[in-house]
Design a protein around this motif. Structure first.
Motif, PDB file in Angstrom:
ATOM      1  N   ARG A  12     130.473  -6.941  51.133  1.00  0.00           N
ATOM      2  CA  ARG A  12     130.728  -8.223  50.486  1.00  0.00           C
ATOM      3  C   ARG A  12     129.736  -8.415  49.349  1.00  0.00           C
ATOM      4  O   ARG A  12     128.553  -8.132  49.494  1.00  0.00           O
ATOM      5  CB  ARG A  12     130.564  -9.367  51.485  1.00  0.00           C
ATOM      6  N   TYR A  13     130.245  -8.852  48.210  1.00  0.00           N
ATOM      7  CA  TYR A  13     129.377  -9.313  47.126  1.00  0.00           C
ATOM      8  C   TYR A  13     129.623 -10.806  47.012  1.00  0.00           C
ATOM      9  O   TYR A  13     130.638 -11.211  46.466  1.00  0.00           O
ATOM     10  CB  TYR A  13     129.710  -8.626  45.808  1.00  0.00           C
ATOM     11  N   GLY A  14     128.743 -11.607  47.554  1.00  0.00           N
ATOM     12  CA  GLY A  14     128.986 -13.043  47.585  1.00  0.00           C
ATOM     13  C   GLY A  14     130.263 -13.297  48.373  1.00  0.00           C
ATOM     14  O   GLY A  14     130.433 -12.773  49.468  1.00  0.00           O
ATOM     15  N   GLU A  17     135.055  -9.748  48.995  1.00  0.00           N
ATOM     16  CA  GLU A  17     134.958  -8.601  49.887  1.00  0.00           C
ATOM     17  C   GLU A  17     135.487  -7.380  49.135  1.00  0.00           C
ATOM     18  O   GLU A  17     136.678  -7.253  48.886  1.00  0.00           O
ATOM     19  CB  GLU A  17     135.749  -8.849  51.165  1.00  0.00           C
ATOM     20  N   THR A  18     134.569  -6.501  48.745  1.00  0.00           N
ATOM     21  CA  THR A  18     134.948  -5.322  47.972  1.00  0.00           C
ATOM     22  C   THR A  18     135.534  -4.234  48.861  1.00  0.00           C
ATOM     23  O   THR A  18     136.474  -3.555  48.485  1.00  0.00           O
ATOM     24  CB  THR A  18     133.706  -4.789  47.229  1.00  0.00           C
ATOM     25  N   LEU A  19     134.956  -4.066  50.054  1.00  0.00           N
ATOM     26  CA  LEU A  19     135.513  -3.129  51.037  1.00  0.00           C
ATOM     27  C   LEU A  19     135.860  -3.929  52.284  1.00  0.00           C
ATOM     28  O   LEU A  19     135.043  -4.702  52.773  1.00  0.00           O
ATOM     29  CB  LEU A  19     134.499  -2.031  51.370  1.00  0.00           C
ATOM     30  N   SER A  38     141.002   1.794  39.187  1.00  0.00           N
ATOM     31  CA  SER A  38     139.671   1.305  38.865  1.00  0.00           C
ATOM     32  C   SER A  38     139.368   0.015  39.621  1.00  0.00           C
ATOM     33  O   SER A  38     140.217  -0.872  39.695  1.00  0.00           O
ATOM     34  CB  SER A  38     139.587   1.076  37.356  1.00  0.00           C
ATOM     35  N   GLY A  39     138.173  -0.061  40.176  1.00  0.00           N
ATOM     36  CA  GLY A  39     137.732  -1.277  40.835  1.00  0.00           C
ATOM     37  C   GLY A  39     138.174  -1.425  42.276  1.00  0.00           C
ATOM     38  O   GLY A  39     137.975  -2.471  42.880  1.00  0.00           O
ATOM     39  N   CYS A  40     138.764  -0.380  42.856  1.00  0.00           N
ATOM     40  CA  CYS A  40     139.260  -0.515  44.230  1.00  0.00           C
ATOM     41  C   CYS A  40     138.154  -0.307  45.249  1.00  0.00           C
ATOM     42  O   CYS A  40     138.356  -0.509  46.440  1.00  0.00           O
ATOM     43  CB  CYS A  40     140.417   0.448  44.480  1.00  0.00           C
ATOM     44  N   GLY A  41     136.983   0.124  44.793  1.00  0.00           N
ATOM     45  CA  GLY A  41     135.853   0.237  45.731  1.00  0.00           C
ATOM     46  C   GLY A  41     135.473   1.662  46.090  1.00  0.00           C
ATOM     47  O   GLY A  41     134.687   1.879  47.006  1.00  0.00           O
ATOM     48  N   LYS A  42     135.978   2.636  45.351  1.00  0.00           N
ATOM     49  CA  LYS A  42     135.680   4.041  45.660  1.00  0.00           C
ATOM     50  C   LYS A  42     134.189   4.332  45.529  1.00  0.00           C
ATOM     51  O   LYS A  42     133.564   4.870  46.448  1.00  0.00           O
ATOM     52  CB  LYS A  42     136.448   4.971  44.701  1.00  0.00           C
ATOM     53  N   SER A  43     133.631   3.969  44.380  1.00  0.00           N
ATOM     54  CA  SER A  43     132.205   4.256  44.157  1.00  0.00           C
ATOM     55  C   SER A  43     131.348   3.506  45.157  1.00  0.00           C
ATOM     56  O   SER A  43     130.347   4.029  45.637  1.00  0.00           O
ATOM     57  CB  SER A  43     131.799   3.854  42.742  1.00  0.00           C
ATOM     58  N   THR A  44     131.729   2.280  45.447  1.00  0.00           N
ATOM     59  CA  THR A  44     130.968   1.496  46.417  1.00  0.00           C
ATOM     60  C   THR A  44     130.924   2.225  47.749  1.00  0.00           C
ATOM     61  O   THR A  44     129.864   2.363  48.363  1.00  0.00           O
ATOM     62  CB  THR A  44     131.620   0.106  46.585  1.00  0.00           C
ATOM     63  N   LEU A  45     132.067   2.733  48.179  1.00  0.00           N
ATOM     64  CA  LEU A  45     132.119   3.446  49.449  1.00  0.00           C
ATOM     65  C   LEU A  45     131.244   4.703  49.405  1.00  0.00           C
ATOM     66  O   LEU A  45     130.481   4.985  50.327  1.00  0.00           O
ATOM     67  CB  LEU A  45     133.574   3.807  49.776  1.00  0.00           C
ATOM     68  N   ASP A 158     131.135  11.675  42.480  1.00  0.00           N
ATOM     69  CA  ASP A 158     131.740  10.473  41.896  1.00  0.00           C
ATOM     70  C   ASP A 158     132.344  10.822  40.546  1.00  0.00           C
ATOM     71  O   ASP A 158     131.644  10.929  39.553  1.00  0.00           O
ATOM     72  CB  ASP A 158     130.704   9.364  41.753  1.00  0.00           C
ATOM     73  N   GLU A 159     133.630  10.980  40.510  1.00  0.00           N
ATOM     74  CA  GLU A 159     134.366  11.321  39.291  1.00  0.00           C
ATOM     75  C   GLU A 159     133.634  12.360  38.447  1.00  0.00           C
ATOM     76  O   GLU A 159     133.326  12.103  37.279  1.00  0.00           O
ATOM     77  CB  GLU A 159     134.599  10.066  38.450  1.00  0.00           C
ATOM     78  N   PRO A 160     133.352  13.517  39.008  1.00  0.00           N
ATOM     79  CA  PRO A 160     132.486  14.465  38.299  1.00  0.00           C
ATOM     80  C   PRO A 160     133.150  15.095  37.079  1.00  0.00           C
ATOM     81  O   PRO A 160     132.458  15.584  36.207  1.00  0.00           O
ATOM     82  CB  PRO A 160     132.193  15.531  39.355  1.00  0.00           C
ATOM     83  N   THR A 191     137.906  10.045  42.721  1.00  0.00           N
ATOM     84  CA  THR A 191     138.585  10.232  41.439  1.00  0.00           C
ATOM     85  C   THR A 191     139.697   9.210  41.307  1.00  0.00           C
ATOM     86  O   THR A 191     140.120   8.600  42.288  1.00  0.00           O
ATOM     87  CB  THR A 191     139.177  11.653  41.322  1.00  0.00           C
ATOM     88  N   HIS A 192     140.152   8.993  40.087  1.00  0.00           N
ATOM     89  CA  HIS A 192     141.397   8.240  39.973  1.00  0.00           C
ATOM     90  C   HIS A 192     142.483   9.110  39.356  1.00  0.00           C
ATOM     91  O   HIS A 192     143.519   8.617  38.940  1.00  0.00           O
ATOM     92  CB  HIS A 192     141.219   6.906  39.256  1.00  0.00           C
ATOM     93  N   ASP A 193     142.214  10.414  39.358  1.00  0.00           N
ATOM     94  CA  ASP A 193     143.178  11.365  38.823  1.00  0.00           C
ATOM     95  C   ASP A 193     143.954  11.978  39.993  1.00  0.00           C
ATOM     96  O   ASP A 193     143.393  12.696  40.813  1.00  0.00           O
ATOM     97  CB  ASP A 193     142.389  12.431  38.051  1.00  0.00           C
TER      98      ASP A 193
HETATM   99  N1  LIG Z   1     126.659  -5.238  42.396  1.00  0.00           N
HETATM  100  C1  LIG Z   1     127.889  -5.770  42.422  1.00  0.00           C
HETATM  101  N2  LIG Z   1     128.051  -7.106  42.468  1.00  0.00           N
HETATM  102  C2  LIG Z   1     129.291  -7.652  42.499  1.00  0.00           C
HETATM  103  N3  LIG Z   1     130.435  -6.962  42.484  1.00  0.00           N
HETATM  104  C3  LIG Z   1     130.349  -5.619  42.437  1.00  0.00           C
HETATM  105  C4  LIG Z   1     129.076  -4.949  42.400  1.00  0.00           C
HETATM  106  N4  LIG Z   1     129.300  -3.628  42.356  1.00  0.00           N
HETATM  107  C5  LIG Z   1     130.637  -3.470  42.365  1.00  0.00           C
HETATM  108  N5  LIG Z   1     131.274  -4.656  42.413  1.00  0.00           N
HETATM  109  C6  LIG Z   1     132.725  -4.870  42.441  1.00  0.00           C
HETATM  110  O1  LIG Z   1     133.264  -4.101  43.472  1.00  0.00           O
HETATM  111  C7  LIG Z   1     134.511  -3.573  43.091  1.00  0.00           C
HETATM  112  C8  LIG Z   1     134.556  -2.100  43.365  1.00  0.00           C
HETATM  113  O2  LIG Z   1     133.660  -1.431  42.499  1.00  0.00           O
HETATM  114  P1  LIG Z   1     133.563   0.145  42.472  1.00  0.00           P
HETATM  115  O3  LIG Z   1     132.523   0.515  41.486  1.00  0.00           O
HETATM  116  O4  LIG Z   1     133.401   0.656  43.857  1.00  0.00           O
HETATM  117  O5  LIG Z   1     134.982   0.545  41.926  1.00  0.00           O
HETATM  118  P2  LIG Z   1     135.589   1.997  41.680  1.00  0.00           P
HETATM  119  O6  LIG Z   1     136.743   2.138  42.612  1.00  0.00           O
HETATM  120  O7  LIG Z   1     134.527   3.019  41.759  1.00  0.00           O
HETATM  121  O8  LIG Z   1     136.134   1.868  40.217  1.00  0.00           O
HETATM  122  P3  LIG Z   1     136.063   2.907  39.009  1.00  0.00           P
HETATM  123  O9  LIG Z   1     137.220   3.828  39.186  1.00  0.00           O
HETATM  124  O10 LIG Z   1     136.236   2.031  37.814  1.00  0.00           O
HETATM  125  O11 LIG Z   1     134.728   3.594  39.052  1.00  0.00           O
HETATM  126  C9  LIG Z   1     134.717  -3.916  41.634  1.00  0.00           C
HETATM  127  O12 LIG Z   1     135.635  -4.971  41.554  1.00  0.00           O
HETATM  128  C10 LIG Z   1     133.360  -4.349  41.173  1.00  0.00           C
HETATM  129  O13 LIG Z   1     133.474  -5.345  40.212  1.00  0.00           O
END
Ligand SMILES: Nc1ncnc2c1ncn2[C@@H]1O[C@H](COP(=O)(O)OP(=O)(O)OP(=O)(O)O)[C@@H](O)[C@H]1O
Ligand SMILES: [Mg+2]
Lengths: 376, 288
Positions: A12-14, A17-19, A38-45, A158-160, A191-193
């Motif tokens: 959770r970011y505030g 809920e990202t994941l 993009s933005g689905c949370g892959k990098s976060t995971l 991460d998307e190498p 990846t998103h490819d």
């Molecule tokens: N530090 C943070 N604070 C608030 N929100 C965040 C933070 N980091 C990531 N997010 C949000 O979490 C979501 C997922 O981000 P993430 O970087 O995991 O996406 P991604 O799937 O890797 O996208 P991309 O393909 O663009 O790299 C995004 O909507 C992003 O805005």
């Protein structure tokens, strides 16, 4: 050599809920691709696995041992970043050996490890250069080498390849696959490819808005997408969706397409589809469904296709023909929907007329228009 | 360069030659004479002015004072600026406000800053005295600017307070140019805070910081206004820098020729510093 397990990972970011609870279970030596827009949370995971981000909830286990409380450097993972993240002021050799240096490995051992990895990646002639004096592909290799040198249990990517040009991307893709076959290390790859995902993965996890939509082998995802989102996301040109109603006609169950300019078509389901989910299908008769068919499963009808029971034939208006060389993409009008067919060059001479086509219903998918979920 | 580029540059070159070249030429010309500020007969002296300046022990005292001012001020500005930048690079609540506040001293005009610090140092009601007596560091109020032992340091403090934000700002910008992934890579590679600073952050800091410090050195070397407002070079010449000397010779003592020659010496030293600066810039350009 390691298994990797993610249990109910939430972030959770505030209030956002990202994941939203990720569960994945990887066997030793698997190549998992996290795929999503993009933005689905892959990098976060990925960063949660690496320990760079703390999950709000859930657990990460390597070989059955929880590592969420373990410092990133002690997790026995290595990461390759999209930007390569090479230390700009260090030579390639020192970049490769930095992780070992920080772990107090003796210089001679370090040297040996560096040389071994450099030989595998064919960067031995670059060892004395600084990253600025390398091409994108070479930097990529150094970044991979830096991860390899420590012989980690799990590789994270991460998307190498996204910063490489198209040709190099294909080359490096193949090399990564070879490398994985050779090392057999468990890999998580973001990846998103979708081509990268299909070619590299032993299993793909398709993510959307912090939720795993489907976690399965590439071919399974391609042939039997779990829902409309996955069906749409994978494949190029994408899957065709035919909106209609499930009907029983002349003793066969099939989809009656919506009525368009050329009327409606009835596409009987194949036996395979019926057997798989009999009850579910019975319950849906006379209700709306979406039929998904891949472009390559639509062919021009002829005398042999008429006899095959799993092929449903239909008449369609040919709107556009787009030759790509290997095959010709035909845009057809089936009922109210547009259908792309991957035809053989020379099948049709020109667009404009109507023709009979056959769709392989044994490879078709049936979705619930309300939930988007696969019925059969 | 082609003829056309020269032609296009010509108007600006002419203007610059006039604005910069004319006074410079005048200074050079005057420094070889015994010209007085208020006119009168002017005689060609050759190198006599320079000989007189370079032979006087007082001149070296002034140079030494200038060097001390530069070293202390710029040194402290560098350290304080770097520390402030490292601090402001961390995540904490109200970081934005602190960052904005930090720029304030730098935005003050030097004269305002100098006047303010004169009040702070005031021997009768200054805040500095109040603070130091209250925490027990000194027994009685002192005249910080009135004693030769402390005046230069007091001015340095005022100068540091005003100018460290510039260094901090540049360092902060450099810190923020360190890619996030690079920091993450170092964490995964197992680097501790010190190794991370050395291996990852320092390479990004060193270029901009060098530029900032050299710029500050060049500026501090020419220091005039803050000293003029706070002490006028006193007490007992303890805060007299080269610029103050030039001003006094040329305007207070009306010795335009002598002042001009000192100014010229200063220009030469400045030119050397600037040459060093340009070399650094060029080296950094090559690295990129
Ligand atoms: N530090 C943070 N604070 C608030 N929100 C965040 C933070 N980091 C990531 N997010 C949000 O979490 C979501 C997922 O981000 P993430 O970087 O995991 O996406 P991604 O799937 O890797 O996208 P991309 O393909 O663009 O790299 C995004 O909507 C992003 O805005
Ligand atoms: Mg990402």
């Amino acid at each position: 050599m390691a298994t990797l397990t993610l249990q109910g990972i939430k972030k959770r970011y505030g209030p956002v809920e990202t994941l939203k609870g990720i569960d994945l279970d990887l066997e030793d030596g698997e190549f998992l691709v996290l795929l999503g827009s993009s933005g689905c949370g892959k990098s976060t995971l990925l960063n949660i696995i690496a320990g760079l981000i703390e999950p709000s909830d859930g657990d990460v286990l390597i070989d059955g041992q929880s590592i969420v409380r373990v410092h990133p450097k002690n997790r026995n993972i290595a990461m390759v970043f999209q930007s390569y993240a090479l230390y700009p002021n260090m030579t390639v050799a020192r970049n490769l050996g930095f992780g070992l240096e920080m772990r107090g490995v003796a210089k001679a051992d370090r040297q040996r490890a560096i040389e071994k990895v450099a030989a595998v990646l064919q960067i031995d002639h670059l060892l004395d250069r600084k990253p600025a004096a390398l091409s994108g592909g070479q930097r990529q290799r150094v970044a991979i080498g830096r991860a390899m040198v420590r012989d980690p249990k799990v590789f994270l990517f991460d998307e190498p390849l996204s910063n490489l040009d198209a040709k190099l991307r294909v080359e490096m893709r193949t090399e990564l696959k070879k490398l994985h076959q050779r090392l057999g290390t468990t890999i998580v790859y973001v990846t998103h490819d979708q081509i990268e995902a299909m070619t590299l993965a032993s299993r793909i996890a398709i993510m959307r808005d912090g939720v795993v939509q489907q976690f399965a082998a590439p071919q399974e995802i391609y042939e039997r997408p779990a829902n409309l989102y996955v069906a749409e996301f994978i494949g190029s040109p994408g899957m065709n969706f035919i909106h209609g109603e499930l009907r029983r006609q002349d003793g066969r169950i099939g989809i009656l397409s919506k009525t368009g300019a050329a009327g409606a078509s009835f596409l009987p389901l194949a036996a395979a589809n019926l057997a798989a989910a009999d009850a579910a299908i019975e319950a849906r008769i006379d209700r709306p469904v979406i039929l998904g068919i891949r472009p390559e499963t639509v062919t021009l009808a002829n005398s042999s296709t008429a006899a095959a029971p799993h092929l449903a034939s239909f008449e369609a208006q040919v709107e556009v023909l787009e030759p790509t060389g290997a095959d010709t993409l035909g845009t057809l009008r089936l009922g109210a929907d547009q259908v792309t067919a991957r035809l053989r060059p020379g099948d049709l001479q020109q667009a404009g007329g109507t023709a009979r086509f056959a769709a392989d219903m044994s490879r078709a998918s049936l979705f619930d228009p309300e939930t988007g979920l696969r019925i059969s | 360069m082609s003829l056309r580029s020269w032609l296009l540059l010509a108007p600006l070159l002419a203007l610059m030659t006039f604005i910069i070249g004319w006074p410079l030429a005048k200074t050079v010309a005057v420094s070889f004479t015994d010209a007085k500020l208020l006119g009168g007969d002017v005689h060609w002296l050759g190198l006599a002015n320079f000989q007189r300046v370079l032979a006087a022990p007082a001149f070296y005292e002034v140079v030494w004072t200038t060097i001390r001012f530069v070293l202390i001020s710029v040194g402290a500005e560098f350290l304080l600026g770097l520390l402030a930048a490292l601090l402001l690079d961390q995540k904490f609540h109200g970081r934005g406000i602190v960052r904005a506040l930090m720029i304030l001293p730098w935005a003050l005009p030097t004269v305002v800053n100098a006047t303010m610090w004169r009040l702070i140092y005031n021997p009768d009601f200054g805040a500095f005295n109040a603070l130091f007596t209250q925490v027990g560091l000194i027994d009685a109020y002192r005249s910080w600017l009135g004693e030769p032992g402390s005046a230069l340091y007091a001015i340095c403090l005022a100068d540091v307070w005003k100018n460290f934000p510039l260094v901090a700002l540049i360092a902060l910008a450099a810190l923020q140019s360190v890619p996030r992934e690079l920091r993450a890579a170092a964490v995964i590679d197992g680097a501790g805070p010190w190794s991370r600073f050395r291996a990852v952050i320092l390479p990004y800091l060193i270029g901009p910081l060098t530029v900032a410090v050299v710029l500050r050195i060049i500026e501090a070397f020419k220091v005039f206004d803050i000293i003029w407002v706070m002490t006028r070079g006193g007490p007992a010449n303890s805060t007299k820098t080269i610029s103050i000397l030039v001003y006094q010779q040329a305007f207070s003592f009306q010795q335009a020729g002598l002042g001009g020659s000192i100014a010229l010496i200063m220009v030469l030293i400045s030119a050397l510093l600037i040459a060093g600066y340009v070399t650094i810039l060029r080296k950094q350009g090559e690295l990129k």
